[in-house]
Design an enzyme around this catalytic site. Structure first.
Site, PDB file in Angstrom:
ATOM      1  N   LYS A  81     -11.039  -2.739  12.099  1.00  0.00           N
ATOM      2  CA  LYS A  81      -9.834  -2.373  12.861  1.00  0.00           C
ATOM      3  C   LYS A  81      -9.848  -3.057  14.227  1.00  0.00           C
ATOM      4  O   LYS A  81      -8.823  -3.523  14.722  1.00  0.00           O
ATOM      5  CB  LYS A  81      -9.745  -0.849  13.029  1.00  0.00           C
ATOM      6  N   ARG A  93      -1.974   0.069  -7.158  1.00  0.00           N
ATOM      7  CA  ARG A  93      -1.910   1.254  -8.018  1.00  0.00           C
ATOM      8  C   ARG A  93      -0.549   1.360  -8.669  1.00  0.00           C
ATOM      9  O   ARG A  93       0.419   0.765  -8.204  1.00  0.00           O
ATOM     10  CB  ARG A  93      -2.035   2.508  -7.136  1.00  0.00           C
ATOM     11  N   ASP A  97      -0.994  -7.469  -5.167  1.00  0.00           N
ATOM     12  CA  ASP A  97      -2.319  -7.450  -4.559  1.00  0.00           C
ATOM     13  C   ASP A  97      -2.236  -8.239  -3.250  1.00  0.00           C
ATOM     14  O   ASP A  97      -1.988  -9.444  -3.262  1.00  0.00           O
ATOM     15  CB  ASP A  97      -3.330  -8.104  -5.521  1.00  0.00           C
ATOM     16  N   GLY A 127      -0.140   5.004  -1.178  1.00  0.00           N
ATOM     17  CA  GLY A 127      -1.206   5.715  -0.478  1.00  0.00           C
ATOM     18  C   GLY A 127      -0.717   6.905   0.338  1.00  0.00           C
ATOM     19  O   GLY A 127       0.456   7.267   0.282  1.00  0.00           O
ATOM     20  N   GLN A 128      -1.647   7.501   1.104  1.00  0.00           N
ATOM     21  CA  GLN A 128      -1.316   8.734   1.833  1.00  0.00           C
ATOM     22  C   GLN A 128      -0.142   8.521   2.793  1.00  0.00           C
ATOM     23  O   GLN A 128       0.792   9.312   2.827  1.00  0.00           O
ATOM     24  CB  GLN A 128      -2.534   9.250   2.616  1.00  0.00           C
ATOM     25  N   TYR A 179     -15.442  -0.054   8.877  1.00  0.00           N
ATOM     26  CA  TYR A 179     -13.994   0.209   9.009  1.00  0.00           C
ATOM     27  C   TYR A 179     -13.562   0.017  10.474  1.00  0.00           C
ATOM     28  O   TYR A 179     -12.566  -0.666  10.753  1.00  0.00           O
ATOM     29  CB  TYR A 179     -13.730   1.641   8.536  1.00  0.00           C
ATOM     30  N   GLY A 203       0.843  -1.201   0.000  1.00  0.00           N
ATOM     31  CA  GLY A 203       0.000   0.000   0.000  1.00  0.00           C
ATOM     32  C   GLY A 203       0.877   1.248   0.000  1.00  0.00           C
ATOM     33  O   GLY A 203       0.513   2.288   0.541  1.00  0.00           O
ATOM     34  N   ASP A 211       2.136  -1.928  -4.378  1.00  0.00           N
ATOM     35  CA  ASP A 211       0.759  -1.424  -4.372  1.00  0.00           C
ATOM     36  C   ASP A 211       0.010  -2.042  -5.550  1.00  0.00           C
ATOM     37  O   ASP A 211       0.625  -2.574  -6.479  1.00  0.00           O
ATOM     38  CB  ASP A 211       0.756   0.112  -4.506  1.00  0.00           C
TER      39      ASP A 211
HETATM   40  P1  NAD Z   1      -4.733   5.065   1.347  1.00  0.00           P
HETATM   41  O1  NAD Z   1      -6.117   4.684   0.919  1.00  0.00           O
HETATM   42  O2  NAD Z   1      -4.223   6.419   1.037  1.00  0.00           O
HETATM   43  O3  NAD Z   1      -3.686   4.015   0.794  1.00  0.00           O
HETATM   44  C1  NAD Z   1      -3.917   2.640   0.760  1.00  0.00           C
HETATM   45  C2  NAD Z   1      -3.127   2.072  -0.404  1.00  0.00           C
HETATM   46  O4  NAD Z   1      -3.394   0.659  -0.437  1.00  0.00           O
HETATM   47  C3  NAD Z   1      -3.547   2.642  -1.764  1.00  0.00           C
HETATM   48  O5  NAD Z   1      -2.415   3.127  -2.462  1.00  0.00           O
HETATM   49  C4  NAD Z   1      -4.185   1.460  -2.469  1.00  0.00           C
HETATM   50  O6  NAD Z   1      -3.958   1.450  -3.869  1.00  0.00           O
HETATM   51  C5  NAD Z   1      -3.509   0.288  -1.790  1.00  0.00           C
HETATM   52  N1  NAD Z   1      -4.304  -0.940  -1.900  1.00  0.00           N
HETATM   53  C6  NAD Z   1      -5.641  -1.081  -1.824  1.00  0.00           C
HETATM   54  N2  NAD Z   1      -5.999  -2.354  -2.002  1.00  0.00           N
HETATM   55  C7  NAD Z   1      -4.848  -3.048  -2.183  1.00  0.00           C
HETATM   56  C8  NAD Z   1      -4.555  -4.421  -2.409  1.00  0.00           C
HETATM   57  N3  NAD Z   1      -5.533  -5.326  -2.515  1.00  0.00           N
HETATM   58  N4  NAD Z   1      -3.267  -4.790  -2.536  1.00  0.00           N
HETATM   59  C9  NAD Z   1      -2.272  -3.869  -2.455  1.00  0.00           C
HETATM   60  N5  NAD Z   1      -2.485  -2.558  -2.255  1.00  0.00           N
HETATM   61  C10 NAD Z   1      -3.769  -2.160  -2.116  1.00  0.00           C
HETATM   62  O7  NAD Z   1      -4.675   4.785   2.928  1.00  0.00           O
HETATM   63  P2  NAD Z   1      -3.730   5.483   4.015  1.00  0.00           P
HETATM   64  O8  NAD Z   1      -4.406   6.689   4.493  1.00  0.00           O
HETATM   65  O9  NAD Z   1      -2.338   5.560   3.526  1.00  0.00           O
HETATM   66  O10 NAD Z   1      -3.853   4.406   5.191  1.00  0.00           O
HETATM   67  C11 NAD Z   1      -2.920   3.379   5.383  1.00  0.00           C
HETATM   68  C12 NAD Z   1      -3.310   2.608   6.640  1.00  0.00           C
HETATM   69  O11 NAD Z   1      -3.347   3.512   7.756  1.00  0.00           O
HETATM   70  C13 NAD Z   1      -4.693   1.960   6.589  1.00  0.00           C
HETATM   71  O12 NAD Z   1      -4.682   0.765   7.304  1.00  0.00           O
HETATM   72  C14 NAD Z   1      -5.566   2.964   7.315  1.00  0.00           C
HETATM   73  O13 NAD Z   1      -6.683   2.344   7.884  1.00  0.00           O
HETATM   74  C15 NAD Z   1      -4.616   3.455   8.379  1.00  0.00           C
HETATM   75  N6  NAD Z   1      -5.002   4.769   8.906  1.00  0.00           N
HETATM   76  C16 NAD Z   1      -4.936   5.888   8.116  1.00  0.00           C
HETATM   77  C17 NAD Z   1      -5.321   7.120   8.636  1.00  0.00           C
HETATM   78  C18 NAD Z   1      -5.248   8.375   7.811  1.00  0.00           C
HETATM   79  O14 NAD Z   1      -5.721   9.433   8.289  1.00  0.00           O
HETATM   80  N7  NAD Z   1      -4.691   8.333   6.607  1.00  0.00           N
HETATM   81  C19 NAD Z   1      -5.766   7.209   9.976  1.00  0.00           C
HETATM   82  C20 NAD Z   1      -5.864   6.051  10.716  1.00  0.00           C
HETATM   83  C21 NAD Z   1      -5.448   4.825  10.198  1.00  0.00           C
HETATM   84  C1  AKB Z   2     -10.609   7.901   8.281  1.00  0.00           C
HETATM   85  O1  AKB Z   2     -11.108   9.025   8.421  1.00  0.00           O
HETATM   86  O2  AKB Z   2     -11.224   6.904   7.901  1.00  0.00           O
HETATM   87  C2  AKB Z   2      -9.154   7.729   8.657  1.00  0.00           C
HETATM   88  C3  AKB Z   2      -9.034   7.282  10.061  1.00  0.00           C
HETATM   89  C4  AKB Z   2      -9.160   8.245  11.161  1.00  0.00           C
HETATM   90  O3  AKB Z   2      -8.839   6.114  10.298  1.00  0.00           O
HETATM   91  N1  AKB Z   2      -8.464   8.958   8.404  1.00  0.00           N
END
Ligand code: NAD
Ligand code: AKB
Length: 319
Positions: free
Chosen positions: A147, A38, A53, A13-14, A143, A10, A36
């Site tokens: 978690k 993507r 994947d 992603g962000q 979600y 992943g 990823d």
């Molecule tokens: P994101 O959606 O920006 O990135 C997720 C990445 O996973 C994407 O690039 C997507 O293409 C990839 N992906 C999706 N399905 C896939 C698969 N089957 N195989 C491989 N790659 C795949 O998410 P993020 O914000 O970077 O979050 C990453 C983790 O952190 C997640 O577990 C999320 O729950 C957790 N999280 C994020 C936040 C936040 O604010 N960003 C807050 C709390 C927890």
């Molecule tokens: C969301 O809003 O879903 C995420 C998180 C707090 O897990 N940024």
């Protein structure tokens, strides 16, 4: 010094982009494999990338063996807002992806696994202010349910098989290098994009919706510090509360106005309001601070200043 080979799943992603860059600085670019579904993010071109994947366990297993992987950071997931639009897929990806990684970590004796949880584990019956590490946890989003279940799978694999899996309950994360992927806290990133480009923003959350938030450099620092802490310091094998700041759309817009006086916010709440209302407004991360010395750096003012300094250049480079 470090004989590690890390796989980030992943990575486009962000969080993935910034975490991969930070890990490459520590372990060397060639020792951190980005992966990823993507296409590769441009910022990740300086090191190895595989298209992968996480749901395809066999393919994942082959990559782990072929690349001599010693640690996995699993970031692939579906976040809260997208998850409510597609509950079945969110549950499937968030659960099966984690179980695939935990199984392979056990079978291949990996040294460490990182998997993030979220403040979304908490629900409407959890305390709203300074929500403690151990409390009532009754999530009402798919979600959050995924978690919560994931946290206990991590704990189970640690207790039963000795897998060194570590986890943080991230708050909403704010960043400028890569865009958020479908969460409820995404408004706090979008608002900066719109402030820079349009000088106005329509918030999908009401003005007084307070949520726990964190600037990405703090989230990356916490992740690396947790993963580098001695195993005996890790007393929580579900997931650690993690905290930096709490603010509302009204407060962040007032902070942005200090830099962009003509900026205007208006409100048009949608289905994401119900999700936000189910979460705490702030969390207590005393256990993380005591166990491995966690300390955040950024507050609302310093985060806003840094976002507005860096985001315009990123947006220009995308034009
Ligand atoms: P994101 O959606 O920006 O990135 C997720 C990445 O996973 C994407 O690039 C997507 O293409 C990839 N992906 C999706 N399905 C896939 C698969 N089957 N195989 C491989 N790659 C795949 O998410 P993020 O914000 O970077 O979050 C990453 C983790 O952190 C997640 O577990 C999320 O729950 C957790 N999280 C994020 C936040 C936040 O604010 N960003 C807050 C709390 C927890
Ligand atoms: C969301 O809003 O879903 C995420 C998180 C707090 O897990 N940024």
């Amino acid at each position: 010094m470090h004989k590690e080979k890390i796989l980030v799943i992943g990575a486009s992603g962000q969080i993935g982009v910034e975490l991969t860059l930070a890990l490459r600085k520590i372990y060397g670019a060639n020792n951190v494999v980005a992966s990823d579904l993507r296409e590769e993010n441009n910022l990740l071109k300086g090191g190895p990338y595989v298209s992968l994947d996480v749901m395809n366990k066999e393919m994942l297993h082959v990559q782990v063996i072929r690349q001599n992987i010693t640690q996995i950071y699993l970031l692939a997931a579906m976040l809260s807002a997208k998850g409510e639009k597609n509950p079945g897929l969110a549950w499937h990806l968030n659960m099966q992806g984690l179980l695939n990684v935990l199984d392979i970590a056990r079978e291949e004796n990996l040294k460490k696994v990182y998997w993030p949880s979220s403040i979304a584990v908490f629900g409407p019956t959890s305390p709203k202010q300074n929500c403690p590490q151990k409390t009532i946890i009754e999530p009402t989003t798919v979600y959050g349910i995924s978690k919560f279940a994931g946290e206990f799978w991590c704990n189970y694999y640690h207790l039963k098989y000795g897998v060194d899996v570590r986890s943080l309950r991230y708050p909403g994360l704010i960043s400028y290098k890569s865009e958020p992927g479908g969460g409820t806290t995404d408004y706090a990133v979008e608002i900066f994009h719109e402030a820079v480009e349009e000088k106005k923003y329509v918030s999908f959350l009401e003005e007084d919706t307070y949520l726990p938030m964190m600037y990405m450099p703090d989230a990356i620092k916490a992740t690396i510090e947790l993963m580098e802490a001695p195993a005996e310091n890790i007393t929580i094998r579900t997931s650690y509360n993690l905290s930096a700041m709490s603010f509302s759309p009204k407060e962040i817009s007032a902070e942005i106005k200090k830099h962009i006086p003509e900026f205007e916010i208006s409100y048009d709440p949608d289905y994401r309001q119900r999700i936000a209302n189910s979460w705490p407004q702030s969390v207590d991360d005393a256990v993380a601070r005591a166990d491995w010395g966690w300390k955040h750096e950024y507050d609302l003012a310093t985060m806003t200043e840094d976002m507005l300094k860096n985001l315009p250049e990123i947006l220009q480079s995308q034009d």
